[in-house]
Design a protein around this motif. Structure first.
Motif: not given
Length: 52
Positions: A31-39
């Motif tokens: 299950k992956c969660f990405m920050s805005e910076a990662a996007c």
């Protein structure tokens, strides 16, 4: 077994795709969660592919 993978805004975000794919190859749910910076660094579609 399941893994929660949190990706932040670092160049290491690119390596997270490889890591997630390796977990999936070993039948581990990711299950992956990405920050805005990662996007900004990594397209969320790449992580969707890697974790499916």
């Amino acid at each position: 077994m399941a893994i929660v993978l949190c990706v932040t805004g670092s160049i290491a975000a690119i390596e997270a795709v490889k890591l997630a794919r390796e977990f999936r190859r070993n039948d581990i749910e990711v299950k992956c969660f990405m920050s805005e910076a990662a996007c900004d660094i990594l397209n969320p579609n790449a992580m969707e592919f890697a974790t499916s």
